[in-house]
Design a protein around this motif. Structure first.
Motif, PDB file in Angstrom:
ATOM      1  N   ARG A 124       1.708   4.032 -14.807  1.00 58.54           N
ATOM      2  CA  ARG A 124       1.552   4.537 -13.447  1.00 58.54           C
ATOM      3  C   ARG A 124       2.837   5.282 -13.164  1.00 58.54           C
ATOM      4  O   ARG A 124       3.919   4.781 -13.431  1.00 58.54           O
ATOM      5  N   ILE A 125       2.741   6.467 -12.648  1.00 61.36           N
ATOM      6  CA  ILE A 125       3.912   7.322 -12.481  1.00 61.36           C
ATOM      7  C   ILE A 125       4.851   6.718 -11.446  1.00 61.36           C
ATOM      8  O   ILE A 125       4.468   6.440 -10.314  1.00 61.36           O
ATOM      9  N   LEU A 126       6.103   6.484 -11.864  1.00 56.84           N
ATOM     10  CA  LEU A 126       7.123   5.971 -10.954  1.00 56.84           C
ATOM     11  C   LEU A 126       7.607   7.063 -10.022  1.00 56.84           C
ATOM     12  O   LEU A 126       7.786   6.854  -8.840  1.00 56.84           O
ATOM     13  N   VAL A 127       7.806   8.235 -10.582  1.00 57.84           N
ATOM     14  CA  VAL A 127       8.315   9.356  -9.797  1.00 57.84           C
ATOM     15  C   VAL A 127       7.142  10.106  -9.192  1.00 57.84           C
ATOM     16  O   VAL A 127       6.175  10.402  -9.880  1.00 57.84           O
ATOM     17  N   PRO A 128       7.190  10.427  -7.898  1.00 52.48           N
ATOM     18  CA  PRO A 128       6.077  11.136  -7.280  1.00 52.48           C
ATOM     19  C   PRO A 128       5.854  12.502  -7.917  1.00 52.48           C
ATOM     20  O   PRO A 128       6.764  13.106  -8.461  1.00 52.48           O
ATOM     21  N   MET A 140       3.866  15.474  -3.972  1.00 48.20           N
ATOM     22  CA  MET A 140       4.436  14.442  -3.112  1.00 48.20           C
ATOM     23  C   MET A 140       5.900  14.714  -2.832  1.00 48.20           C
ATOM     24  O   MET A 140       6.380  14.486  -1.729  1.00 48.20           O
ATOM     25  N   ALA A 141       6.642  15.192  -3.830  1.00 49.37           N
ATOM     26  CA  ALA A 141       8.054  15.472  -3.649  1.00 49.37           C
ATOM     27  C   ALA A 141       8.258  16.580  -2.628  1.00 49.37           C
ATOM     28  O   ALA A 141       9.227  16.597  -1.887  1.00 49.37           O
ATOM     29  N   ALA A 200       0.834  -1.207   0.000  1.00 46.56           N
ATOM     30  CA  ALA A 200       0.000   0.000   0.000  1.00 46.56           C
ATOM     31  C   ALA A 200       0.866   1.254   0.000  1.00 46.56           C
ATOM     32  O   ALA A 200       0.517   2.258  -0.636  1.00 46.56           O
ATOM     33  N   ALA A 201       2.007   1.183   0.688  1.00 46.87           N
ATOM     34  CA  ALA A 201       2.910   2.333   0.690  1.00 46.87           C
ATOM     35  C   ALA A 201       3.475   2.585  -0.709  1.00 46.87           C
ATOM     36  O   ALA A 201       3.584   3.728  -1.147  1.00 46.87           O
ATOM     37  N   LEU A 202       3.802   1.511  -1.422  1.00 47.59           N
ATOM     38  CA  LEU A 202       4.281   1.665  -2.798  1.00 47.59           C
ATOM     39  C   LEU A 202       3.197   2.264  -3.676  1.00 47.59           C
ATOM     40  O   LEU A 202       3.452   3.184  -4.458  1.00 47.59           O
ATOM     41  N   ARG A 203       1.978   1.768  -3.555  1.00 49.00           N
ATOM     42  CA  ARG A 203       0.873   2.248  -4.383  1.00 49.00           C
ATOM     43  C   ARG A 203       0.581   3.725  -4.150  1.00 49.00           C
ATOM     44  O   ARG A 203       0.163   4.426  -5.062  1.00 49.00           O
ATOM     45  N   SER A 204       0.755   4.177  -2.922  1.00 46.78           N
ATOM     46  CA  SER A 204       0.441   5.584  -2.635  1.00 46.78           C
ATOM     47  C   SER A 204       1.651   6.496  -2.806  1.00 46.78           C
ATOM     48  O   SER A 204       1.553   7.697  -2.582  1.00 46.78           O
ATOM     49  N   GLY A 205       2.803   5.943  -3.207  1.00 46.50           N
ATOM     50  CA  GLY A 205       3.986   6.758  -3.448  1.00 46.50           C
ATOM     51  C   GLY A 205       4.729   7.145  -2.189  1.00 46.50           C
ATOM     52  O   GLY A 205       5.471   8.126  -2.190  1.00 46.50           O
ATOM     53  N   ASP A 206       4.573   6.380  -1.120  1.00 47.95           N
ATOM     54  CA  ASP A 206       5.208   6.725   0.146  1.00 47.95           C
ATOM     55  C   ASP A 206       6.583   6.109   0.335  1.00 47.95           C
ATOM     56  O   ASP A 206       7.237   6.384   1.339  1.00 47.95           O
ATOM     57  N   ILE A 250      10.543   5.769  -0.245  1.00 49.22           N
ATOM     58  CA  ILE A 250      11.583   6.756  -0.534  1.00 49.22           C
ATOM     59  C   ILE A 250      12.093   6.517  -1.948  1.00 49.22           C
ATOM     60  O   ILE A 250      12.447   5.398  -2.313  1.00 49.22           O
ATOM     61  N   ARG A 251      12.121   7.579  -2.722  1.00 50.06           N
ATOM     62  CA  ARG A 251      12.602   7.485  -4.100  1.00 50.06           C
ATOM     63  C   ARG A 251      13.599   8.589  -4.367  1.00 50.06           C
ATOM     64  O   ARG A 251      13.496   9.683  -3.819  1.00 50.06           O
TER      65      ARG A 251
END
Length: 170
Positions: A158-162, A166-167, A61-67, A69-70
């Motif tokens: 699906r956007i890889l980069v937030p 989000m950034a 779920a953290a990956l899906r919501s972009g949470d 760290i990238r």
């Protein structure tokens, strides 16, 4: 299929929340035990199992919501083909790593089950039980990365980069 996967990720997130509540309950029981003079053997181990369960079950779920760290510094500078290549590479490597993690998490739980491995702490819990949450969470994370890779390959991007919003939060 996407709706079913989102339900799966949401279900894992609800289980993670339940494990967080269980962590709170075990910690409060430990505090109450010290205050009122009673002891529940293995309570610290159960708190640890609950924390690990919450962490692993919340990963998809953290990956899906972009949470997660990238590193966006490089991605924000790339455009066109180099950006697409970097996205494919990152998703491919992340997919491979999480499938590897899921395989060995399942294997660890299975070996613990077949060898009747128990916790060395006072609780003597069969270790396959808490290891199961790690395996299920790892499977969920691997599926989430594979889904992202498939969406990228089949142009259901699906956007890889937030996003900039989000950034800014990071």
């Amino acid at each position: 299929m996407a709706r079913m996967l989102e339900g799966f990720y949401r279900g894992l997130l609800y289980l993670a929340a339940l494990f967080m509540v269980l962590t709170l309950v075990t910690i409060l029981l430990g505090v109450a035990g010290r205050q009122f003079g009673f002891d529940i053997p293995g309570l610290d181990a159960y708190a640890g199992y609950s924390i690990a369960g919450a962490l692993f079950l919340a990963l998809p779920a953290a990956l899906r919501s972009g949470d997660h760290i990238r590193v966006t510094l490089l991605f924000n500078k790339l455009t066109g083909t180099p950006k697409k290549i970097a996205e494919y590479w990152c998703l491919s490597v992340a997919s491979a790593m999480t499938v590897y993690l899921a395989y060995y998490a399942i294997r660890l739980a299975w070996v613990s089950y077949t060898t009747h491995d128990v916790s060395p702490a006072a609780d003597a819990t069969p270790l396959w039980i808490p290891q199961l949450t790690m395996a299920v969470g790892s499977i969920g994370l691997a599926i989430a990365f594979l889904e992202d890779l498939a969406r990228k390959v089949f142009d259901h991007e699906r956007i890889l980069v937030p996003s900039a919003e989000m950034a800014r939060v990071e």
